[in-house]
Design a protein around this motif. Structure first.
Motif, PDB file in Angstrom:
ATOM      1  N   VAL A   1       0.825  -1.206   0.000  1.00 49.54           N
ATOM      2  CA  VAL A   1       0.000   0.000   0.000  1.00 49.54           C
ATOM      3  C   VAL A   1       0.861   1.259   0.000  1.00 49.54           C
ATOM      4  CG1 VAL A   1      -1.675   1.315   1.358  1.00 49.54           C
ATOM      5  CG2 VAL A   1      -1.973  -1.140   1.082  1.00 49.54           C
ATOM      6  N   ASP A   2       2.030   1.200   0.662  1.00 47.61           N
ATOM      7  CA  ASP A   2       2.887   2.380   0.711  1.00 47.61           C
ATOM      8  C   ASP A   2       3.916   2.414  -0.413  1.00 47.61           C
ATOM      9  OD1 ASP A   2       4.131   0.205   2.024  1.00 47.61           O
ATOM     10  OD2 ASP A   2       5.482   1.536   3.101  1.00 47.61           O
ATOM     11  N   GLY A   3       3.718   1.596  -1.445  1.00 43.22           N
ATOM     12  CA  GLY A   3       4.494   1.737  -2.672  1.00 43.22           C
ATOM     13  C   GLY A   3       5.736   0.903  -2.801  1.00 43.22           C
ATOM     14  N   SER A   4       5.998  -0.018  -1.893  1.00 46.98           N
ATOM     15  CA  SER A   4       7.189  -0.862  -1.980  1.00 46.98           C
ATOM     16  C   SER A   4       6.952  -2.012  -2.959  1.00 46.98           C
ATOM     17  CB  SER A   4       7.555  -1.436  -0.607  1.00 46.98           C
ATOM     18  OG  SER A   4       7.956  -0.419   0.272  1.00 46.98           O
ATOM     19  N   ALA A   5       7.939  -2.241  -3.833  1.00 45.47           N
ATOM     20  CA  ALA A   5       7.841  -3.352  -4.786  1.00 45.47           C
ATOM     21  C   ALA A   5       8.485  -4.615  -4.245  1.00 45.47           C
ATOM     22  CB  ALA A   5       8.497  -2.964  -6.105  1.00 45.47           C
ATOM     23  N   VAL A  46       8.360 -15.524 -20.447  1.00 47.38           N
ATOM     24  CA  VAL A  46       8.429 -14.694 -19.246  1.00 47.38           C
ATOM     25  C   VAL A  46       9.761 -13.950 -19.262  1.00 47.38           C
ATOM     26  CG1 VAL A  46       8.492 -14.672 -16.732  1.00 47.38           C
ATOM     27  CG2 VAL A  46       6.966 -16.259 -17.929  1.00 47.38           C
ATOM     28  N   LEU A  47       9.693 -12.636 -19.274  1.00 46.41           N
ATOM     29  CA  LEU A  47      10.876 -11.785 -19.356  1.00 46.41           C
ATOM     30  C   LEU A  47      11.220 -11.274 -17.961  1.00 46.41           C
ATOM     31  CD1 LEU A  47      12.780 -10.384 -21.475  1.00 46.41           C
ATOM     32  CD2 LEU A  47      11.127  -8.498 -21.507  1.00 46.41           C
ATOM     33  N   VAL A  48      12.505 -11.393 -17.581  1.00 40.56           N
ATOM     34  CA  VAL A  48      12.908 -11.002 -16.232  1.00 40.56           C
ATOM     35  C   VAL A  48      14.353 -10.529 -16.250  1.00 40.56           C
ATOM     36  CG1 VAL A  48      13.644 -13.340 -15.609  1.00 40.56           C
ATOM     37  CG2 VAL A  48      12.954 -11.761 -13.810  1.00 40.56           C
ATOM     38  N   LEU A  93       4.052 -11.574 -24.427  1.00 38.79           N
ATOM     39  CA  LEU A  93       5.194 -11.363 -23.549  1.00 38.79           C
ATOM     40  C   LEU A  93       4.721 -10.972 -22.147  1.00 38.79           C
ATOM     41  CD1 LEU A  93       7.416  -9.201 -25.943  1.00 38.79           C
ATOM     42  CD2 LEU A  93       7.188 -11.687 -25.856  1.00 38.79           C
ATOM     43  N   LEU A  94       5.358 -11.554 -21.146  1.00 39.54           N
ATOM     44  CA  LEU A  94       5.053 -11.223 -19.753  1.00 39.54           C
ATOM     45  C   LEU A  94       6.340 -10.823 -19.061  1.00 39.54           C
ATOM     46  CD1 LEU A  94       3.172 -11.122 -17.275  1.00 39.54           C
ATOM     47  CD2 LEU A  94       3.750 -13.527 -16.861  1.00 39.54           C
ATOM     48  N   CYS A  95       6.443  -9.568 -18.658  1.00 32.25           N
ATOM     49  CA  CYS A  95       7.598  -9.102 -17.895  1.00 32.25           C
ATOM     50  C   CYS A  95       7.266  -9.162 -16.417  1.00 32.25           C
ATOM     51  CB  CYS A  95       7.972  -7.678 -18.307  1.00 32.25           C
ATOM     52  SG  CYS A  95       9.323  -6.989 -17.314  1.00 32.25           S
ATOM     53  N   GLU A  96       8.127  -9.828 -15.646  1.00 32.37           N
ATOM     54  CA  GLU A  96       7.950  -9.903 -14.195  1.00 32.37           C
ATOM     55  C   GLU A  96       8.960  -9.023 -13.464  1.00 32.37           C
ATOM     56  OE1 GLU A  96       6.025 -14.398 -14.090  1.00 32.37           O
ATOM     57  OE2 GLU A  96       7.954 -14.059 -13.112  1.00 32.37           O
ATOM     58  N   GLY A  97       9.531  -8.075 -14.169  1.00 30.70           N
ATOM     59  CA  GLY A  97      10.476  -7.145 -13.553  1.00 30.70           C
ATOM     60  C   GLY A  97      11.897  -7.647 -13.629  1.00 30.70           C
ATOM     61  N   GLY A  98      12.725  -7.167 -12.743  1.00 32.24           N
ATOM     62  CA  GLY A  98      12.381  -6.270 -11.683  1.00 32.24           C
ATOM     63  C   GLY A  98      12.117  -4.835 -12.127  1.00 32.24           C
ATOM     64  N   PRO A  99      12.034  -3.956 -11.099  1.00 27.46           N
ATOM     65  CA  PRO A  99      11.707  -2.557 -11.365  1.00 27.46           C
ATOM     66  C   PRO A  99      12.658  -1.851 -12.317  1.00 27.46           C
ATOM     67  CG  PRO A  99      11.405  -3.072  -9.037  1.00 27.46           C
ATOM     68  CD  PRO A  99      12.066  -4.270  -9.648  1.00 27.46           C
ATOM     69  N   THR A 100      13.937  -2.240 -12.314  1.00 29.20           N
ATOM     70  CA  THR A 100      14.898  -1.594 -13.223  1.00 29.20           C
ATOM     71  C   THR A 100      14.597  -1.963 -14.668  1.00 29.20           C
ATOM     72  OG1 THR A 100      16.615  -1.601 -11.513  1.00 29.20           O
ATOM     73  CG2 THR A 100      17.340  -1.327 -13.794  1.00 29.20           C
TER      74      THR A 100
END
Length: 250
Positions: A41-45, A73-75, A179-186
């Motif tokens: 909820v506070d935005g942490s991935a 799956v792209l990661v 295509l499915l990207c599961e991250g990460g955030p970078t």
């Protein structure tokens, strides 16, 4: 699972997520790049580097569904290491969704220097259609690259940095359009910067983390904000599933 938006004639009716998240591929052979991320909820991935403590059974089931629907799956390599990726597992209930395709989607790992453990489970022998795909650059050590080619399918997608456009085009050329990207955030930030993201599936879980964990996108500020359109909002208990698509007007 209930749908909050768009409002259904019977708001109390259960929704079939298989139908809700089925890929609607664009014409002309273009792939569709979907990302699936989870956030507190506070935005942490993530929590202490991993997503496990942010997830619940509803989110894990959604992850399993989205994997089963995808062609690949792209990661990013960092996420693959931290989350201890192995070959994608397809739940029994979703195996019919793989009819006419490989028994599971291959994992495509983005790694600029190919600094990965090639003896790990992600590189175990697998049928050709399920082999792990390594997307790397000319910076990779030639001996390591040769070893990777013996254990996986390798795409060299740039000299010093992976070119996201080239990588996505090469995956599509190999028949991977869903295509499915599961991250990460970078990695996700790089795909957004390249204007390649078509859809974001964001799970919001009732968890607070604080700390300095990245958001679902982690990278330099975009030159301009990217506007999304809300396609669907589902919930299961206190966990909410947002489905956004790129704004067609941008």
């Amino acid at each position: 699972m209930r749908q909050l938006f768009p409002v259904l004639p019977d708001p109390a009716a259960d929704v079939d997520p298989v139908d809700a998240y089925a890929y609607r591929l664009p014409p002309g052979g273009r792939p569709w790049l979907r990302a699936n991320m989870v956030s507190s909820v506070d935005g942490s991935a993530s929590w202490r580097g991993r997503t496990a403590d942010l997830s619940d059974e509803a989110d894990r089931r959604m992850l399993a569904l989205l994997r089963a629907l995808s062609d690949v799956v792209l990661v990013g390599a960092g996420t693959a290491r931290v989350e201890r990726y192995g070959p994608a597992h397809v739940r029994e209930e979703f195996r019919p969704l793989r009819a006419g395709r490989s028994e599971r989607p291959p994992i495509a790992v983005v790694t600029h220097r190919l600094n990965m453990d090639l003896s790990g489970p992600l590189f175990a022998p697998a049928p050709p259609e399920c082999r792990t795909i390594v997307i790397t650059t000319g910076l990779a050590d030639p001996e390591v690259l040769a070893e990777a080619e013996r254990r996986a399918e390798v795409i060299v997608a740039g000299e010093r940095r992976v070119d996201p456009h080239f990588a996505v085009a090469e995956l599509a050329r190999r028949g991977h359009r869903r295509l499915l990207c599961e991250g990460g955030p970078t990695l996700l930030a790089q795909l957004v910067q390249a204007d390649l993201l078509d859809e974001l599936c964001l799970t919001l879980t009732p968890v607070l983390c604080a700390g300095d964990a990245p958001r679902v996108l982690d990278g330099p500020a975009l030159e301009r904000p990217r506007t999304l359109s809300t396609a669907r909002l589902l919930h299961s208990g206190d966990t909410y599933f947002f489905q956004y698509t790129r704004d067609s007007g941008r």
